[in-house]
Design a protein around this motif. Structure first.
Motif, PDB file in Angstrom:
ATOM      1  N   THR A 175       0.808  -1.170   0.018  1.00 40.60           N
ATOM      2  CA  THR A 175       0.005  -0.029   0.185  1.00 40.60           C
ATOM      3  C   THR A 175       0.838   1.329  -0.155  1.00 40.60           C
ATOM      4  OG1 THR A 175      -1.812  -1.145   1.212  1.00 40.60           O
ATOM      5  CG2 THR A 175      -1.891   1.339   1.087  1.00 40.60           C
ATOM      6  N   ALA A 176       1.822   1.321   0.980  1.00 40.95           N
ATOM      7  CA  ALA A 176       2.798   2.440   0.928  1.00 40.95           C
ATOM      8  C   ALA A 176       3.514   2.659  -0.673  1.00 40.95           C
ATOM      9  CB  ALA A 176       3.900   2.240   1.868  1.00 40.95           C
ATOM     10  N   ALA A 177       3.816   1.479  -1.140  1.00 42.78           N
ATOM     11  CA  ALA A 177       4.406   1.552  -2.335  1.00 42.78           C
ATOM     12  C   ALA A 177       3.507   2.334  -3.505  1.00 42.78           C
ATOM     13  CB  ALA A 177       4.890   0.225  -3.141  1.00 42.78           C
ATOM     14  N   GLU A 178       2.180   1.934  -3.394  1.00 43.85           N
ATOM     15  CA  GLU A 178       1.349   2.346  -4.500  1.00 43.85           C
ATOM     16  C   GLU A 178       0.872   3.832  -4.034  1.00 43.85           C
ATOM     17  OE1 GLU A 178      -0.275   0.864  -7.129  1.00 43.85           O
ATOM     18  OE2 GLU A 178       1.354  -0.581  -6.643  1.00 43.85           O
ATOM     19  N   VAL A 179       0.858   4.126  -2.998  1.00 39.92           N
ATOM     20  CA  VAL A 179       0.470   5.443  -2.488  1.00 39.92           C
ATOM     21  C   VAL A 179       1.448   6.568  -2.659  1.00 39.92           C
ATOM     22  CG1 VAL A 179      -0.006   7.286  -0.554  1.00 39.92           C
ATOM     23  CG2 VAL A 179      -0.993   4.793  -0.722  1.00 39.92           C
ATOM     24  N   SER A 180       2.774   5.909  -2.802  1.00 39.97           N
ATOM     25  CA  SER A 180       4.081   6.729  -3.311  1.00 39.97           C
ATOM     26  C   SER A 180       3.978   6.940  -4.470  1.00 39.97           C
ATOM     27  CB  SER A 180       5.367   5.971  -2.557  1.00 39.97           C
ATOM     28  OG  SER A 180       5.178   5.843  -1.244  1.00 39.97           O
ATOM     29  N   LYS A 181       3.765   5.964  -5.262  1.00 42.27           N
ATOM     30  CA  LYS A 181       3.762   5.773  -6.932  1.00 42.27           C
ATOM     31  C   LYS A 181       2.930   7.099  -7.297  1.00 42.27           C
ATOM     32  CE  LYS A 181       2.907   3.068 -11.055  1.00 42.27           C
ATOM     33  NZ  LYS A 181       2.607   1.793 -11.557  1.00 42.27           N
ATOM     34  N   LYS A 182       1.713   6.838  -6.828  1.00 44.18           N
ATOM     35  CA  LYS A 182       0.982   7.824  -7.245  1.00 44.18           C
ATOM     36  C   LYS A 182       1.272   9.481  -6.919  1.00 44.18           C
ATOM     37  CE  LYS A 182      -4.071   9.552  -6.773  1.00 44.18           C
ATOM     38  NZ  LYS A 182      -5.554   9.173  -6.418  1.00 44.18           N
ATOM     39  N   TRP A 183       1.873   9.475  -5.675  1.00 44.83           N
ATOM     40  CA  TRP A 183       2.387  10.827  -5.172  1.00 44.83           C
ATOM     41  C   TRP A 183       3.647  11.386  -6.099  1.00 44.83           C
ATOM     42  CZ3 TRP A 183       6.260  13.633  -2.761  1.00 44.83           C
ATOM     43  CH2 TRP A 183       5.869  14.714  -1.821  1.00 44.83           C
ATOM     44  N   PHE A 184       4.252  10.346  -6.270  1.00 45.81           N
ATOM     45  CA  PHE A 184       5.539  10.655  -7.137  1.00 45.81           C
ATOM     46  C   PHE A 184       5.192  11.289  -8.645  1.00 45.81           C
ATOM     47  CE2 PHE A 184       8.008   7.635  -4.590  1.00 45.81           C
ATOM     48  CZ  PHE A 184       8.579   8.659  -3.533  1.00 45.81           C
ATOM     49  N   GLY A 185       4.028  10.545  -9.030  1.00 46.89           N
ATOM     50  CA  GLY A 185       3.826  10.678 -10.616  1.00 46.89           C
ATOM     51  C   GLY A 185       2.988  12.143 -10.506  1.00 46.89           C
ATOM     52  N   GLU A 186       2.230  12.721  -9.560  1.00 49.61           N
ATOM     53  CA  GLU A 186       1.614  13.937  -9.551  1.00 49.61           C
ATOM     54  C   GLU A 186       2.654  15.103  -9.601  1.00 49.61           C
ATOM     55  OE1 GLU A 186      -0.716  13.556  -5.975  1.00 49.61           O
ATOM     56  OE2 GLU A 186      -2.394  12.713  -7.129  1.00 49.61           O
ATOM     57  N   ARG A 187       3.870  14.615  -9.307  1.00 57.59           N
ATOM     58  CA  ARG A 187       4.925  15.503  -9.135  1.00 57.59           C
ATOM     59  C   ARG A 187       6.051  15.603 -10.134  1.00 57.59           C
ATOM     60  NH1 ARG A 187       2.155  14.950  -4.948  1.00 57.59           N
ATOM     61  NH2 ARG A 187       1.921  16.509  -3.329  1.00 57.59           N
ATOM     62  N   SER A 188       5.873  14.403 -11.069  1.00 58.98           N
ATOM     63  CA  SER A 188       6.722  13.851 -12.209  1.00 58.98           C
ATOM     64  C   SER A 188       8.232  13.576 -11.499  1.00 58.98           C
ATOM     65  CB  SER A 188       6.825  15.015 -13.162  1.00 58.98           C
ATOM     66  OG  SER A 188       5.532  15.378 -13.858  1.00 58.98           O
ATOM     67  N   VAL A 189       8.130  12.887 -10.708  1.00 58.45           N
ATOM     68  CA  VAL A 189       9.367  12.634  -9.767  1.00 58.45           C
ATOM     69  C   VAL A 189       9.959  11.204 -10.463  1.00 58.45           C
ATOM     70  CG1 VAL A 189      10.518  11.951  -7.754  1.00 58.45           C
ATOM     71  CG2 VAL A 189       9.095  13.830  -7.859  1.00 58.45           C
ATOM     72  N   GLU A 190      11.137  11.150 -11.085  1.00 60.20           N
ATOM     73  CA  GLU A 190      11.406   9.700 -11.563  1.00 60.20           C
ATOM     74  C   GLU A 190      12.199   9.033 -10.278  1.00 60.20           C
ATOM     75  OE1 GLU A 190      14.115  10.437 -14.861  1.00 60.20           O
ATOM     76  OE2 GLU A 190      12.328  11.394 -16.247  1.00 60.20           O
ATOM     77  N   TYR A 191      12.086   7.652 -10.420  1.00 62.35           N
ATOM     78  CA  TYR A 191      12.591   6.859  -9.486  1.00 62.35           C
ATOM     79  C   TYR A 191      12.689   5.506  -9.822  1.00 62.35           C
ATOM     80  CZ  TYR A 191       7.845   5.225  -8.537  1.00 62.35           C
ATOM     81  OH  TYR A 191       6.704   4.537  -8.375  1.00 62.35           O
ATOM     82  N   MET A 192      13.593   4.765  -9.150  1.00 67.46           N
ATOM     83  CA  MET A 192      13.493   3.145  -9.055  1.00 67.46           C
ATOM     84  C   MET A 192      12.965   2.510  -7.920  1.00 67.46           C
ATOM     85  SD  MET A 192      14.442   0.273 -10.678  1.00 67.46           S
ATOM     86  CE  MET A 192      15.787   0.873 -11.864  1.00 67.46           C
TER      87      MET A 192
END
Length: 508
Positions: free
Chosen positions: A187-204
């Motif tokens: 759940t933490a991964a999914e919430v983070s993914k959406k949050w990063f996406g809204e801010r166009s943050v690239e990550y691995m």
């Protein structure tokens, strides 16, 4: 295809749902059915279905509880409630908890079912399109064991050189919420993914088991960035989320591996239940490889209090040991686990002296105590568990302890056990044992803290609960236990349990 899970305890209802429409033709795949709530949660955990057909009145864990689990975990599946006409209040509560729609179980038509399923599929596809737009930035995922594998994926493909490693640890949880615990990291991964996406943050994203989320970024961020994400995760996961952050230039796989290890040191911080939740780790924490000062003396005090069944003293010693650990941070977790094994070993040896084992003690319906302690990730949880365990331990072995110290009490308890299904009288017990009524009454009250009849009635009520759980009727239990009539049995049962036998049976 969209996957569908049917959760229904009545086999004929399940068969009817299977036959109502041609599932494959309409691009739906059916998962194995669930006949109760526990099986449903297990299937949801393993298969993550798109749509649930949920009967609210199911055994073990009911439909409303399942909806609460889904809401807490932020699961995006559509839930169609299967309802009887008399369940309208439950249906209203289900809709408040996020159910998509409901079907009337009686006279359900194929057109009605198919219409709701198609609406669900349409919304699921729309949501998927939104997620794809959010994830159009550079997002990659890799297993941890591939970092050091030269034949594995290229960590730096389309990403660049990493400069920040972040580890997220979800809130520490109890085993009673096992399903929630196992998926809180996801759940933490999914919430983070959406949050990063809204801010166009690239990550691995680095997959590191079900309890840990690790992320690598090609740039550094302000403290405010992490605090905002932390607040978002705290709101969604309903507890203290811990962040471990290491910032450096990671030029190769070895540097990536070291950075992740440093960030993951936040697990030590969480183990100690530190109030501050966002931590930067420029270097390794210096962990002590020895027990806190005074541990052996405190263990000796715990042994003495347990062997004499002094609950207050042993509770105080448990608190002292945990307090000493907290005031001497940070000791290596493996050292602390050895201390907890020694503590549990004291109870185990005491049980063996009374011809028993600690596996007879069940804490929240679990008796795998050594494994439980090994898996706990919070000193607060460990302290609460030990205090709960010892209360149940003393209750389980108290009679055996008293019998080991008094032949008179041993005879009394033997008499009670042999006559528990008859009307037990103090005078008859005294006569068989060979003492006066007054002496037996005085000794029993002094040693046990309750009078003779109160103890007998409590034993009868405990046995009555087992029989009711096994499906026996109230009048049958009353007869077996030797009560004068059902009315008197109900009166005694309610005195000790706060509920009538009929109410207890309905509750089960």
């Amino acid at each position: 295809m969209h996957s569908v899970l049917i959760i229904e305890d009545e086999i004929l209802a399940r068969i009817g749902l299977h036959q109502l429409i041609n599932w494959e033709k309409h691009e739906f795949s059916l998962l194995p059915d669930a006949a109760d709530g526990e099986a449903a949660l297990d299937l949801i955990r393993r298969h993550r279905p798109d749509i649930l057909l949920l009967d609210l009145n199911i055994p073990k864990i009911d439909g409303l509880q399942i909806l609460r689990h889904l809401k807490e975990e932020g699961m995006g599946c559509k839930v169609i409630v299967i309802s009887c006409n008399e369940e309208f209040d439950m249906v209203k509560e289900a809709m408040k908890l996020g159910a998509y729609d409901y079907l009337r179980k009686l006279n359900l038509s194929s057109d009605e079912l198919l219409g709701i399923l198609k609406k669900c599929r349409q919304e699921l596809r729309a949501g998927s399109d939104r997620d794809e737009k959010l994830s159009s930035f550079a997002f990659h995922e890799i297993r941890y064991d591939e970092i050091m594998n030269p034949n594995g994926k290229d960590l730096f493909l389309n990403v660049g050189t990493y400069r920040t490693a972040m580890c997220i640890l979800p809130p520490a949880g109890e085993t009673a919420k096992k399903w929630s615990e196992e998926h809180s990291a996801y759940t933490a991964a999914e919430v983070s993914k959406k949050w990063f996406g809204e801010r166009s943050v690239e990550y691995m994203q680095v997959i590191r088991g079900p309890q840990i989320c690790c992320f690598l970024f090609e740039r550094r961020f302000s403290g405010a960035f992490f605090l905002q994400l932390h607040q978002e995760l705290t709101n969604r996961l309903h507890g203290s989320v811990y962040f471990g952050i290491h910032e450096t230039v990671m030029g190769n796989a070895d540097a990536v591996n070291r950075a992740i290890i440093l960030a993951e040191q936040v697990s030590v911080i969480r183990y100690y239940d530190v109030a501050q939740t966002v931590h930067y780790f420029p270097e390794k924490i210096a962990l002590r490889e020895h027990s806190p000062r005074g541990t052996q003396q405190m263990l000796a005090g715990l042994r003495e209090s347990v062997e004499t069944f002094s609950g207050k003293d042993s509770g105080d010693m448990i608190r002292q040991i945990l307090s000493a650990i907290r005031t001497d941070p940070y000791t290596h977790i493996n050292v602390l686990r050895r201390i907890f094994m020694d503590m549990l070993g004291i109870y185990s040896m005491t049980a063996q002296k009374l011809n028993g084992t600690i596996e007879e003690v069940r804490v929240r319906d679990d008796n795998c105590h050594y494994q439980k302690l090994m898996m706990m990730n919070s000193l607060n949880l460990i302290e609460r568990w030990f205090l709960e365990f010892q209360d149940i331990f003393y209750s389980r072995f108290f009679v055996a302890y008293k019998c080991s110290r008094s032949d008179l009490l041993k005879s009394i308890f033997s008499y009670i056990d042999r006559h528990l299904t008859t009307q037990v009288h103090l005078s008859e017990a005294a006569g068989e044992i060979g003492v006066s009524n007054a002496y037996l009454s005085t000794v029993f009250k002094k040693e046990m803290g309750v009078n003779f009849i109160e103890y007998v009635n409590q034993k009868k009520v405990d046995l009555a609960k087992q029989m009711l759980d096994e499906g026996k009727l109230v009048y049958e239990v009353s007869d077996v236990l030797g009560f004068e009539n059902c009315t008197y049995f109900s009166k005694v049962f309610k005195k000790y349990e706060g509920i009538s036998p009929d109410g207890y049976k309905r509750k089960e």
